[in-house]
Design a protein around this motif. Structure first.
Motif, PDB file in Angstrom:
ATOM      1  N   LYS A 195       0.784  -1.219   0.151  1.00  0.00           N
ATOM      2  CA  LYS A 195       0.099  -0.104   0.051  1.00  0.00           C
ATOM      3  C   LYS A 195       0.876   1.145  -0.046  1.00  0.00           C
ATOM      4  CE  LYS A 195      -3.988   1.942   2.366  1.00  0.00           C
ATOM      5  NZ  LYS A 195      -4.980   1.734   3.598  1.00  0.00           N
ATOM      6  N   ASN A 196       1.874   1.483   0.763  1.00  0.00           N
ATOM      7  CA  ASN A 196       2.804   2.198   0.954  1.00  0.00           C
ATOM      8  C   ASN A 196       3.469   2.697  -0.611  1.00  0.00           C
ATOM      9  OD1 ASN A 196       2.381   3.048   3.457  1.00  0.00           O
ATOM     10  ND2 ASN A 196       4.098   1.742   4.245  1.00  0.00           N
ATOM     11  N   ARG A 199       0.918   4.051  -2.998  1.00  0.00           N
ATOM     12  CA  ARG A 199       0.881   5.496  -2.483  1.00  0.00           C
ATOM     13  C   ARG A 199       2.021   6.319  -3.129  1.00  0.00           C
ATOM     14  NH1 ARG A 199       0.947   5.063   2.376  1.00  0.00           N
ATOM     15  NH2 ARG A 199      -1.137   5.047   2.790  1.00  0.00           N
ATOM     16  N   THR A 203       1.742   9.362  -6.092  1.00  0.00           N
ATOM     17  CA  THR A 203       1.642  10.642  -5.541  1.00  0.00           C
ATOM     18  C   THR A 203       3.081  11.416  -6.299  1.00  0.00           C
ATOM     19  OG1 THR A 203       0.920   9.771  -3.474  1.00  0.00           O
ATOM     20  CG2 THR A 203       2.490  11.915  -3.152  1.00  0.00           C
ATOM     21  N   MET A 236      -7.799   3.770  -1.836  1.00  0.00           N
ATOM     22  CA  MET A 236      -6.639   4.767  -2.093  1.00  0.00           C
ATOM     23  C   MET A 236      -6.240   5.301  -3.154  1.00  0.00           C
ATOM     24  SD  MET A 236      -2.803   4.371  -0.582  1.00  0.00           S
ATOM     25  CE  MET A 236      -2.327   3.344  -1.977  1.00  0.00           C
ATOM     26  N   LEU A 240      -6.419   9.113  -4.633  1.00  0.00           N
ATOM     27  CA  LEU A 240      -5.282   9.747  -4.999  1.00  0.00           C
ATOM     28  C   LEU A 240      -5.266  10.149  -6.400  1.00  0.00           C
ATOM     29  CD1 LEU A 240      -2.287   7.489  -3.212  1.00  0.00           C
ATOM     30  CD2 LEU A 240      -3.123   9.874  -2.476  1.00  0.00           C
TER      31      LEU A 240
END
Length: 456
Positions: A195-196, A199, A203, A236, A240
């Motif tokens: 997940k990180n 992201r 991003t 997520m 995003l």
């Protein structure tokens, strides 16, 4: 009677609650169609599979196929240095081939990250190359006006907490063996890592047009949505990058907003894919040869006509084609890939009108033998792709009252229309059939296209 009504009301409520839980976000059908409109217009994209496996040069699954342990695979990480990598050159080749977007592997199953990550040392920044390949790639492809897509592997053969499963290089045979192999691994830690990293890539590089998550394999010794935390992951992603288009491999096919298009791989569909009788967005991903990563000694490369038919047939059934290149470890395209892209571009230069913005032809138009039809609803034009070039007379059955004008697409030269001629032909044709008079010699085009201007 009241008891029965109460039971029915409770069942309806529970059903509505269940349905409400099967939703990632509240986008409408019309909003989804608008979000996907550019992608449906584009029809043709480039897939890029690139990683440490390019150095082995014998398939992107080499670590699994040969059951290579981490310590032996480490040699590829320690010498990875694609000194000839020129993403601008790649972007220009994709654009010249007629491609409108591209999807690159930010991380494949081997676990190596082609981007600068705060969550692992197993990334490109710690190789001799030492630069963020994804950043360089995004800037170059965006400069050429190409859509930007990221592939990210849900699978990870390097992460120490990723539990060993049936597609892992250390795969086993029995549940007892898996229990022993995984006794010190914690999939929840890997879930957070996954997940990180998703992201990070959504991003740090601006607007991303496509997200490829790959892949779920439920069942015995497999992994499904619960292993990936797919529901929260997709929420997520949508938050995003709300305009992003996402594939269907996170095991969320039954969630509204859990996917946008389906992905038949390495085969041609028989017809436009459907769910419950409704046609769905789709894209076939295909290779020039048998592997996705660079494979030096693989020789089953498709020829020019096969590749063109893949593209045309996909569009003729309402879909897209994502055609793969596996760059070498020095950062160049194999000469066979370069040749194939160039040949696709030669055809697209003159015939792309039959691809961009096109889709399946209306049912009223029957495809003549050895042809494929595409249709542009905005321009109201039909495109007849001649897979085998006919003799001088080309009969179109039940087309007469629909055609306003016909021409070859590659040079806009008129094709005259006539009644089906010859007494014996007239007896076998209908009143609404029409004959196009083609030149005896086939035009110097691999697959000639007839552009038909239709009556309103």
């Amino acid at each position: 009677m009241k008891k029965i009504l109460l039971v029915i009301l409770v069942a309806l409520f529970l059903g509505q609650t269940a349905n409400a839980q099967k939703k990632i976000w509240d986008e409408t059908e019309a909003e989804k169609a608008e979000r996907l409109s550019w992608w449906r217009e584009a029809r043709f994209g480039m897939f890029i599979h690139w990683g440490l496996y390019a150095q082995a040069a014998r398939h992107e699954w080499v670590k699994k196929r040969e059951r290579i342990p981490d310590e032996e695979y480490q040699k590829y990480f320690e010498i990875f240095n694609p000194d000839l990598f020129n993403p601008t050159e790649w972007a220009k080749k994709a654009k010249a081939a007629g491609m409108k977007y591209a999807v690159i592997t930010t991380k494949h199953h081997e676990g190596f990250c082609m981007f600068d990550s705060d969550y692992t040392d197993y990334d490109v920044m710690n190789t001799p190359y030492g630069k963020d390949i994804i950043k360089e790639w995004v800037e170059a492809f965006r400069a050429e006006g190409l859509g930007i897509g990221f592939y990210y592997s849900l699978i990870d053969w390097h992460h120490p907490e990723y539990t060993i499963d049936r597609v892992h290089p250390q795969s086993a045979q029995t549940q007892e063996e898996y229990n022993e192999l995984n006794k010190d691994r914690d999939m929840s830690i890997y879930r957070e890592y996954l997940k990180n990293q998703v992201r990070e890539i959504l991003t740090n590089y601006g607007k991303i047009d496509i997200m490829w998550l790959d892949y779920s394999f439920p069942g015995k010794f497999g992994k499904d949505r619960n292993d990936w935390g797919s529901v929260e992951l997709m929420k997520m992603v949508r938050r995003l990058q709300p305009e992003i288009i996402v594939n269907d491999r996170a095991d969320l096919k039954d969630y509204w907003g859990g996917w946008d298009f389906t992905t038949p791989e390495q085969f041609k569909v028989e017809s436009w894919p459907e769910i419950d009788g409704e046609k769905i967005p789709w894209e076939t991903c295909q290779t020039f040869s048998g592997s996705w990563g660079y494979y030096r000694d693989e020789h089953t490369w498709k020829d020019k006509k096969q590749l063109l038919v893949l593209l045309i047939e996909s569009v003729s059934k309402g879909g897209n084609l994502l055609l793969n290149v596996g760059p070498t470890a020095r950062g160049t395209f194999d000469h066979r890939a370069d040749n194939a892209l160039s040949e696709m571009g030669d055809w697209m230069k003159y015939n792309s009108r039959s691809i961009y913005g096109c889709t399946q032809a209306p049912e009223e138009f029957e495809a003549p033998d050895n042809t494929l039809l595409t249709y542009n609803p905005d321009k109201n034009r039909l495109y007849i792709h001649l897979l085998d070039y006919p003799l001088k007379n080309f009969l179109l059955e039940d087309y007469k009252d629909k055609i306003k004008y016909a021409q070859f697409l590659h040079d806009a030269s008129e094709l005259q229309m006539s009644e089906p001629y010859g007494h014996w032909i007239q007896q076998e044709t209908g009143e609404n059939d029409v004959n196009l008079i083609l030149p005896v010699n086939k035009p110097n085009v691999e697959i000639p296209v007839i552009e038909v201007f239709l009556k309103e």
